[in-house]
Design an enzyme around this catalytic site. Structure first.
Site, PDB file in Angstrom:
ATOM      1  N   ASP A  31       1.880 -52.392 -39.104  1.00 40.04           N
ATOM      2  CA  ASP A  31       1.652 -51.577 -37.901  1.00 40.04           C
ATOM      3  C   ASP A  31       2.596 -52.087 -36.817  1.00 40.04           C
ATOM      4  O   ASP A  31       2.793 -53.294 -36.687  1.00 40.04           O
ATOM      5  CB  ASP A  31       0.175 -51.716 -37.464  1.00 40.04           C
ATOM      6  CG  ASP A  31      -0.285 -50.576 -36.580  1.00 40.04           C
ATOM      7  OD1 ASP A  31       0.341 -50.366 -35.529  1.00 40.04           O
ATOM      8  OD2 ASP A  31      -1.269 -49.907 -36.939  1.00 40.04           O
ATOM      9  N   TYR A  62       9.902 -53.714 -46.510  1.00 40.74           N
ATOM     10  CA  TYR A  62      10.164 -54.715 -47.542  1.00 40.74           C
ATOM     11  C   TYR A  62       8.877 -55.408 -47.925  1.00 40.74           C
ATOM     12  O   TYR A  62       8.116 -55.847 -47.067  1.00 40.74           O
ATOM     13  CB  TYR A  62      11.173 -55.748 -47.019  1.00 40.74           C
ATOM     14  CG  TYR A  62      11.466 -56.811 -48.033  1.00 40.74           C
ATOM     15  CD1 TYR A  62      12.254 -56.527 -49.154  1.00 40.74           C
ATOM     16  CD2 TYR A  62      10.921 -58.084 -47.899  1.00 40.74           C
ATOM     17  CE1 TYR A  62      12.486 -57.485 -50.118  1.00 40.74           C
ATOM     18  CE2 TYR A  62      11.163 -59.053 -48.855  1.00 40.74           C
ATOM     19  CZ  TYR A  62      11.943 -58.745 -49.959  1.00 40.74           C
ATOM     20  OH  TYR A  62      12.162 -59.696 -50.914  1.00 40.74           O
ATOM     21  N   TYR A 145       3.661 -33.315 -33.704  1.00 37.60           N
ATOM     22  CA  TYR A 145       2.712 -33.930 -34.650  1.00 37.60           C
ATOM     23  C   TYR A 145       2.502 -33.002 -35.845  1.00 37.60           C
ATOM     24  O   TYR A 145       2.590 -33.426 -37.000  1.00 37.60           O
ATOM     25  CB  TYR A 145       1.395 -34.175 -33.927  1.00 37.60           C
ATOM     26  CG  TYR A 145       0.328 -34.872 -34.731  1.00 37.60           C
ATOM     27  CD1 TYR A 145       0.520 -36.160 -35.218  1.00 37.60           C
ATOM     28  CD2 TYR A 145      -0.909 -34.258 -34.976  1.00 37.60           C
ATOM     29  CE1 TYR A 145      -0.481 -36.816 -35.931  1.00 37.60           C
ATOM     30  CE2 TYR A 145      -1.913 -34.906 -35.678  1.00 37.60           C
ATOM     31  CZ  TYR A 145      -1.698 -36.183 -36.155  1.00 37.60           C
ATOM     32  OH  TYR A 145      -2.692 -36.823 -36.855  1.00 37.60           O
ATOM     33  N   LYS A 149       3.689 -33.866 -39.676  1.00 42.00           N
ATOM     34  CA  LYS A 149       2.733 -34.003 -40.778  1.00 42.00           C
ATOM     35  C   LYS A 149       2.990 -32.952 -41.862  1.00 42.00           C
ATOM     36  O   LYS A 149       2.811 -33.229 -43.051  1.00 42.00           O
ATOM     37  CB  LYS A 149       1.300 -33.879 -40.243  1.00 42.00           C
ATOM     38  CG  LYS A 149       0.852 -35.083 -39.416  1.00 42.00           C
ATOM     39  CD  LYS A 149       0.696 -36.340 -40.269  1.00 42.00           C
ATOM     40  CE  LYS A 149       0.036 -37.476 -39.500  1.00 42.00           C
ATOM     41  NZ  LYS A 149      -0.061 -38.718 -40.295  1.00 42.00           N
ATOM     42  N   TYR A 159       8.403 -35.827 -53.698  1.00 40.83           N
ATOM     43  CA  TYR A 159       8.429 -37.076 -54.479  1.00 40.83           C
ATOM     44  C   TYR A 159       7.539 -36.968 -55.712  1.00 40.83           C
ATOM     45  O   TYR A 159       7.855 -37.500 -56.770  1.00 40.83           O
ATOM     46  CB  TYR A 159       8.006 -38.273 -53.610  1.00 40.83           C
ATOM     47  CG  TYR A 159       9.178 -38.976 -52.972  1.00 40.83           C
ATOM     48  CD1 TYR A 159       9.869 -38.401 -51.904  1.00 40.83           C
ATOM     49  CD2 TYR A 159       9.617 -40.214 -53.439  1.00 40.83           C
ATOM     50  CE1 TYR A 159      10.950 -39.034 -51.321  1.00 40.83           C
ATOM     51  CE2 TYR A 159      10.707 -40.856 -52.857  1.00 40.83           C
ATOM     52  CZ  TYR A 159      11.360 -40.269 -51.801  1.00 40.83           C
ATOM     53  OH  TYR A 159      12.437 -40.903 -51.230  1.00 40.83           O
ATOM     54  N   THR A 175     -12.295 -36.958 -36.215  1.00 35.44           N
ATOM     55  CA  THR A 175     -13.138 -38.089 -36.619  1.00 35.44           C
ATOM     56  C   THR A 175     -13.352 -38.988 -35.413  1.00 35.44           C
ATOM     57  O   THR A 175     -12.460 -39.116 -34.571  1.00 35.44           O
ATOM     58  CB  THR A 175     -12.429 -38.855 -37.752  1.00 35.44           C
ATOM     59  OG1 THR A 175     -12.212 -37.945 -38.824  1.00 35.44           O
ATOM     60  CG2 THR A 175     -13.258 -40.022 -38.256  1.00 35.44           C
ATOM     61  N   ARG A 186      -8.727 -38.529 -26.482  1.00 36.75           N
ATOM     62  CA  ARG A 186      -9.433 -37.505 -27.250  1.00 36.75           C
ATOM     63  C   ARG A 186     -10.821 -37.257 -26.646  1.00 36.75           C
ATOM     64  O   ARG A 186     -11.360 -38.086 -25.906  1.00 36.75           O
ATOM     65  CB  ARG A 186      -9.510 -37.905 -28.722  1.00 36.75           C
ATOM     66  CG  ARG A 186      -8.169 -37.625 -29.399  1.00 36.75           C
ATOM     67  CD  ARG A 186      -8.120 -38.045 -30.832  1.00 36.75           C
ATOM     68  NE  ARG A 186      -7.973 -39.479 -30.968  1.00 36.75           N
ATOM     69  CZ  ARG A 186      -7.607 -40.089 -32.088  1.00 36.75           C
ATOM     70  NH1 ARG A 186      -7.354 -39.388 -33.158  1.00 36.75           N
ATOM     71  NH2 ARG A 186      -7.489 -41.397 -32.134  1.00 36.75           N
TER      72      ARG A 186
HETATM   73  N1  UDP Z   1     -10.533 -32.106 -24.579  1.00 37.09           N
HETATM   74  C1  UDP Z   1     -11.183 -31.906 -23.386  1.00 37.09           C
HETATM   75  N2  UDP Z   1     -11.247 -32.953 -22.506  1.00 37.09           N
HETATM   76  C2  UDP Z   1     -10.739 -34.182 -22.759  1.00 37.09           C
HETATM   77  C3  UDP Z   1     -10.085 -34.380 -24.000  1.00 37.09           C
HETATM   78  C4  UDP Z   1      -9.989 -33.315 -24.881  1.00 37.09           C
HETATM   79  O1  UDP Z   1     -11.695 -30.816 -23.106  1.00 37.09           O
HETATM   80  O2  UDP Z   1     -10.867 -35.088 -21.900  1.00 37.09           O
HETATM   81  C5  UDP Z   1     -10.463 -30.982 -25.523  1.00 37.09           C
HETATM   82  C6  UDP Z   1      -9.071 -30.658 -26.058  1.00 37.09           C
HETATM   83  O3  UDP Z   1      -8.406 -29.778 -25.195  1.00 37.09           O
HETATM   84  C7  UDP Z   1      -9.388 -30.042 -27.399  1.00 37.09           C
HETATM   85  C8  UDP Z   1     -10.680 -30.731 -27.819  1.00 37.09           C
HETATM   86  O4  UDP Z   1     -11.210 -31.326 -26.653  1.00 37.09           O
HETATM   87  O5  UDP Z   1      -9.664 -28.680 -27.258  1.00 37.09           O
HETATM   88  C9  UDP Z   1     -10.489 -31.817 -28.859  1.00 37.09           C
HETATM   89  O6  UDP Z   1      -9.464 -32.641 -28.403  1.00 37.09           O
HETATM   90  P1  UDP Z   1      -9.096 -34.014 -29.092  1.00 37.09           P
HETATM   91  O7  UDP Z   1      -8.014 -34.607 -28.266  1.00 37.09           O
HETATM   92  O8  UDP Z   1     -10.335 -34.794 -29.280  1.00 37.09           O
HETATM   93  O9  UDP Z   1      -8.568 -33.650 -30.536  1.00 37.09           O
HETATM   94  P2  UDP Z   1      -7.670 -32.464 -31.138  1.00 37.09           P
HETATM   95  O10 UDP Z   1      -8.615 -31.786 -32.043  1.00 37.09           O
HETATM   96  O11 UDP Z   1      -7.234 -31.528 -30.052  1.00 37.09           O
HETATM   97  O12 UDP Z   1      -6.559 -33.142 -31.790  1.00 37.09           O
END
Ligand code: UDP
Length: 311
Positions: A31, A62, A145, A149, A159, A175, A186
């Site tokens: 990491d 490595y 992102y 992915k 691969y 999660t 989040r």
């Molecule tokens: N969200 C929100 N307030 C916050 C953080 C996130 O309303 O302080 C909303 C965000 O716009 C999304 C949802 O919560 O619609 C889930 O966001 P998160 O960042 O948890 O994960 P995502 O599924 O978007 O990757």
């Protein structure tokens, strides 16, 4: 098994690392600590079979020994993070995945890619089965992102098809659990910490957007089961039973924390491509792995709130 786990100092990686050590595997965590933190692994240092290497997997990987499995979990995963580090997010999905696949090929190891429900973008099919190809804006703020992915999935299949590597791809849906960072960005850690600190809970937009939330132990269980399944195409892991709007989630967290905070609705210019709905179709995981999420959000959120109170 001797396992290389990239991104093992992150929230999810650290739970997975601990689980693998508990199953008596040897785990080498790699990491660069861009969004991970060694504190997540603090209790594992000194334990038999555990090694930590500070290395950015966008550079050549490595390892001297034999490897049975390469688990590629390295990447910023919170929208706040990947919007802050868009180039590094694309590099770890592209060059990082290439290097991780390269080391798996060189060592004749199995390879496991942590992909994401973001592969489906802002989905036009609901719930999302693995057969849905998605609705991603490649040049949107989340595109760094999502496309990284999606590239990683394509590279993994290349691969597998060309080099015969024994690969797995998981698509991880939202999660949560202990060890998420307080300023993770989040929804769940934000709402819990805002509620505990008496600050307003920031709901982006009108809060009608939904997510299906899965407790981390259920996810780790799904990962381990998929590691042992003979299946190479993507498999959704998430908790479909618990699709909830962000407004309801904020209200639920306010109630559970007995907080007097308010909910504020804010426009968030960065989140132009914020998916409006998200729910995994887990028919495949149920059939293939006999996997089923077990932890209810009431339980999981209670444990997570307790953890944030104590940390
Ligand atoms: N969200 C929100 N307030 C916050 C953080 C996130 O309303 O302080 C909303 C965000 O716009 C999304 C949802 O919560 O619609 C889930 O966001 P998160 O960042 O948890 O994960 P995502 O599924 O978007 O990757």
């Amino acid at each position: 098994m001797r396992i290389l786990l990239t991104g093992g100092a992150g929230f999810l990686g650290s739970h997975l690392c601990e689980y693998l050590l508990d199953q008596d595997h040897e785990v080498i965590v790699m990491d660069n600590l861009l969004t991970g933190n060694v504190d997540n692994l603090g209790h594992l240092f000194g334990r038999d079979g555990f090694t930590f290497i500070n290395h950015d997997v966008i550079n050549y990987i490595y390892d001297q020994g034999h490897l049975d499995y390469v688990l590629h979990f390295a990447s910023p995963a919170s929208p706040d993070d990947y919007m802050r580090y868009p180039i590094r997010t694309m590099k770890v999905g592209a060059h990082g995945t290439h290097n991780a696949l390269g080391v798996a090929r060189a060592k004749k190891a199995k390879f496991f890619l942590a992909s994401t429900s973001e592969s489906y973008g802002d989905p036009l099919v609901h719930p999302q089965p693995e057969t849905y190809w998605g609705n991603v804006n490649p040049i949107g703020t989340r595109g760094v992102y999502d496309e990284a992915k999606r590239f990683a999935e394509a590279m993994t299949m290349a691969y597998h098809r060309e080099s015969g590597i024994d690969t797995r791809i998981i698509r991880i849906f939202n999660t949560y659990g202990p060890r998420m960072r307080k300023k993770d960005g989040r929804a769940i850690p934000n709402f819990i910490n805002q509620a505990l600190e008496g600050e307003p809970l920031t709901v982006w937009g009108d809060g009608s957007q939904t997510r299906s939330v899965c407790y981390v132990s259920d996810l780790v269980d799904g990962i381990y089961k998929l590691m042992h399944a003979d299946y190479h195409e993507p498999v959704n892991i998430g908790n479909p039973a618990e699709e909830i709007s962000m407004k309801d989630l904020a209200t639920k967290i306010l109630k559970m924390t007995e907080s007097k905070s308010e909910i504020v609705f804010k426009p968030n210019a960065q989140i132009g491509d914020d998916p409006k709905v998200r729910q995994p179709d887990i028919t495949l995981a149920r059939k293939l792995l006999g996997w089923e999420p077990k932890v209810s959000p009431d339980e999981g959120l209670r444990w997570t709130i307790e953890w944030f109170k104590n940390n």
